[in-house]
Design an enzyme around this catalytic site. Structure first.
Site, mmCIF file in Angstrom:
data_model
loop_
_atom_site.group_PDB
_atom_site.id
_atom_site.type_symbol
_atom_site.label_atom_id
_atom_site.label_comp_id
_atom_site.label_asym_id
_atom_site.label_seq_id
_atom_site.Cartn_x
_atom_site.Cartn_y
_atom_site.Cartn_z
ATOM 1 N N ASP A 1 -0.803 -14.005 89.046
ATOM 2 C CA ASP A 1 -1.158 -15.419 89.088
ATOM 3 C C ASP A 1 -1.835 -15.672 90.427
ATOM 4 O OD1 ASP A 1 -1.096 -18.195 88.554
ATOM 5 O OD2 ASP A 1 0.868 -17.986 87.593
ATOM 6 N N ASP B 1 -4.897 -20.153 88.275
ATOM 7 C CA ASP B 1 -4.213 -21.449 88.252
ATOM 8 C C ASP B 1 -5.229 -22.598 88.323
ATOM 9 O OD1 ASP B 1 -1.559 -22.768 88.555
ATOM 10 O OD2 ASP B 1 -2.427 -23.499 90.424
ATOM 11 N N HIS C 1 6.476 -21.643 82.067
ATOM 12 C CA HIS C 1 7.297 -22.174 83.164
ATOM 13 C C HIS C 1 6.979 -23.648 83.439
ATOM 14 C CE1 HIS C 1 3.505 -21.342 85.061
ATOM 15 N NE2 HIS C 1 3.882 -22.048 86.108
ATOM 16 N N ASP C 2 5.951 -24.170 82.797
ATOM 17 C CA ASP C 2 5.598 -25.584 82.995
ATOM 18 C C ASP C 2 6.039 -26.466 81.833
ATOM 19 O OD1 ASP C 2 4.309 -25.214 85.428
ATOM 20 O OD2 ASP C 2 2.383 -24.771 84.491
ATOM 21 N N GLU D 1 -6.142 -21.096 83.513
ATOM 22 C CA GLU D 1 -5.376 -22.287 83.159
ATOM 23 C C GLU D 1 -6.310 -23.481 83.327
ATOM 24 O OE1 GLU D 1 -1.513 -24.989 84.300
ATOM 25 O OE2 GLU D 1 -2.807 -24.179 85.844
HETATM 26 C C1 NOJ Z 1 -0.119 -24.842 87.313
HETATM 27 C C2 NOJ Z 1 1.124 -24.049 87.478
HETATM 28 O O1 NOJ Z 1 1.415 -23.383 86.277
HETATM 29 C C3 NOJ Z 1 2.189 -25.023 87.882
HETATM 30 O O2 NOJ Z 1 3.455 -24.450 87.846
HETATM 31 C C4 NOJ Z 1 1.832 -25.575 89.244
HETATM 32 O O3 NOJ Z 1 2.749 -26.584 89.591
HETATM 33 C C5 NOJ Z 1 0.428 -26.176 89.264
HETATM 34 N N1 NOJ Z 1 -0.517 -25.352 88.578
HETATM 35 C C6 NOJ Z 1 -0.075 -26.370 90.659
HETATM 36 O O4 NOJ Z 1 -0.409 -25.147 91.249
#
Ligand code: NOJ
Length: 531
Positions: free
Chosen positions: A97, A193, A308-309, A247
């Site tokens: 990541d 990210d 994880h989000d 992402e």
């Molecule tokens: C996406 C990540 O998956 C998340 O966990 C993070 O808080 C934000 N980007 C900011 O980097």
């Protein structure tokens, strides 16, 4: 030759929670290495690791303070190198990541940038005399006043995650150096990210509102971003066989589809399918169809329902195990590159807390603070915090019963059946009916059938709660019947030479005209097209 990632199933490891190898209670590289045989056995062939670089961990590593080292919580560079080698020996590739959009406020680049207005690195970040109305994605203003020089800096996320100025060529060069470093450490690619955030609109116009909600019109997906991403892709793809997944934080297919393809990122996360909030088989189906229709030949979707989000899909979709198996079957047989979130393969559930002091996630804590400030009681604020917090899906992997963290204050939108709380790997390993065994069978099946990896849809249908599709590579056709309804269905006209492959409800089936699919059954069969 088919690219390796098109035939792969990825597994997301949330670094602190997967496996602790040194007894300090935090997951680490030694721990992951010790579980590579488990992962190989499960059948995944790609790992996505959340950030493992030194970080104050305000946002669990998405606030990087040094792009060239390993955070001491996770081990040493030597541990990392052993892990990569051992993974590769087992045919498992690893993607890292990488956060290119922002650094930690503790990063020396930012410390230098904020030291004076004339510092050569001043322009590495976004400084302004006055803030505009842009909101941070974690809530509150996206601008933070810095006393040292009397200006505001921009942060799309927490104030400790400072956005870089990607229009500055030195920033780009610095980040290309970072990518080179890790590619040479033999990572097989990156998960990039919030990659559509790299550019903001230089007019700095205020964002509009719809009701109370700000529309992020000027702070992401801006002009020029595609060129920057193409440059990143060209740079990474100079190295043979490297993979990029982006992402792009959007559920809008029109936006998502801009970012992947031959000259660009290999794939992006398809939130348009994966982030459905409550279970709705028809919506999932519509997401698959819309993606299929929108994507060009060189664009491939991704399939995931947890991360994880997000809330774990098993909890989000009501906690029913049969349904969870159907969703897993869809994820591992539909067209796209699947990403399994660690723990989903044993049916781990969401966690919530009745004690704000136990909450770690910055998004949850920010929600709590803003709720209190808006006059909510602490009980109401806790509810808001639990809703926003991503701690839900970040609890430690339940290797055995000792790892179970417990559940408290389960909110109404999460249904947790009593008998399913304490799932763990140890109990499921030898149980042929377990979730884990089902994932293994699915992954095995996918591995054996090229049509499930790279085949096109021959048909993709929805009828009365049943999603069905056939995928073919020209030699065979695999037919997947996912009956999400509570009613038995009979399906006709599926072809000849049918063979049973897998079901969630039975071990074999005589196939002929009129195939009965039980309620909540996933049934997978194949048609041999040429022998
Ligand atoms: C996406 C990540 O998956 C998340 O966990 C993070 O808080 C934000 N980007 C900011 O980097």
């Amino acid at each position: 030759m088919t690219k390796w990632w098109k035939q792969s199933v990825f597994y997301e490891i949330y670094m602190p929670s997967f496996k602790d190898g040194n007894g300090d209670g935090i997951g680490d590289f030694a721990g992951i290495s010790s579980k590579l045989d488990y992962l190989k056995d499960l059948g995944v062939n790609g790992l996505w690791l959340t950030p493992f670089y030194p970080s104050p961990k305000v946002d669990n590593g998405y606030d990087i303070a040094d792009y060239y080292e390993i955070d001491s919580d996770y081990g040493t560079m030597a541990d990392f190198e052993v892990f990569i080698k051992e993974a590769h020996q087992r045919g498992i590739r690893v993607i890292a990541d990488l956060v290119l959009n922002h650094t930690s406020s503790a990063h020396p680049w930012f410390q230098e940038s904020k030291s004076s207005k004339d510092h050569p690195k001043r322009d590495w970040y976004l400084w302004r005399n006055e803030p505009n109305n842009w909101e941070s994605f974690f809530g509150g203003s996206a601008w933070e006043y810095d006393e040292t020089t009397g200006q505001y800096y921009y942060h799309a996320f927490a104030k400790e995650q400072v956005d870089l100025n990607w229009t500055n060529p030195e920033v780009k060069k610095a980040m290309f150096d970072v990518m080179k470093f890790w590619l040479e450490k033999e990572v097989d690619g990156f998960r990039l990210d919030v990659i559509n955030f790299l550019k903001v609109n230089d007019s700095y116009q205020d964002n509009p509102y719809v009701g109370e909600e700000q529309t992020h019109l000027y702070d992401k997906d801006q002009e020029g971003i595609l060129t920057t991403i193409e440059e990143i892709a060209a740079f990474v793809h100079q190295y043979p066989d490297k993979f990029l997944v982006g992402e792009v934080g959007s559920e809008d297919l029109e936006i998502l589809k801009r970012y992947s393809g031959l000259e660009s990122l290999d794939v992006v996360f398809n939130f348009n399918i994966g982030s459905v909030e409550t279970f709705d088989s028809e919506r999932i189906f519509r997401g698959l169809v819309a993606t299929e229709e929108a994507y060009r030949e060189d664009q491939i979707p991704t399939l995931f329902f947890s991360s994880h989000d997000m809330s774990r899909f098993i909890s989000r979709f009501g906690g029913d195990l049969d349904r969870a198996k159907l969703v897993a079957a869809l994820m591992l047989t539909a067209k796209g590159v699947p990403f399994i979130y660690f723990g989903d393969e044993i049916g781990m559930r969401d966690w919530v807390t009745d004690d704000i002091n136990k909450m770690k996630d910055v998004q949850g804590l920010m929600g709590y603070k803003l709720a209190l400030e808006s006059g909510k009681t602490s009980e109401e604020a806790l509810r808001v915090a639990n809703e926003k917090s991503r701690d839900k899906s970040r609890t430690p992997m339940q290797w055995d019963e000792s790892e179970f963290v417990g559940f408290s204050d389960v909110p109404p939108w999460i249904t947790v059946p009593d008998d399913a709380l304490e799932v763990n790997v140890a109990d499921q390993l030898d149980d042929p009916d377990s979730m884990l065994s089902f994932y293994k069978s699915l992954l095995g099946l996918r591995g054996e059938h090229a049509s499930l990896q790279v085949g096109d849809y021959e048909f993709l249908r929805y009828e009365d709660g049943m999603i069905s599709f056939g995928r073919t590579d020209g030699i065979e056709k695999v037919i997947v019947l996912l009956n999400f309804s509570d009613v038995v269905r009979v399906v006709d006209g599926l072809g000849e030479n049918l063979e049973f492959l897998l079901s969630t409800k039975r071990n074999d089936l005589e196939l002929g005209e009129g195939i009965t699919v039980f309620e909540n059954e996933a049934l997978i069969i194949k048609e041999v097209l040429s022998r």
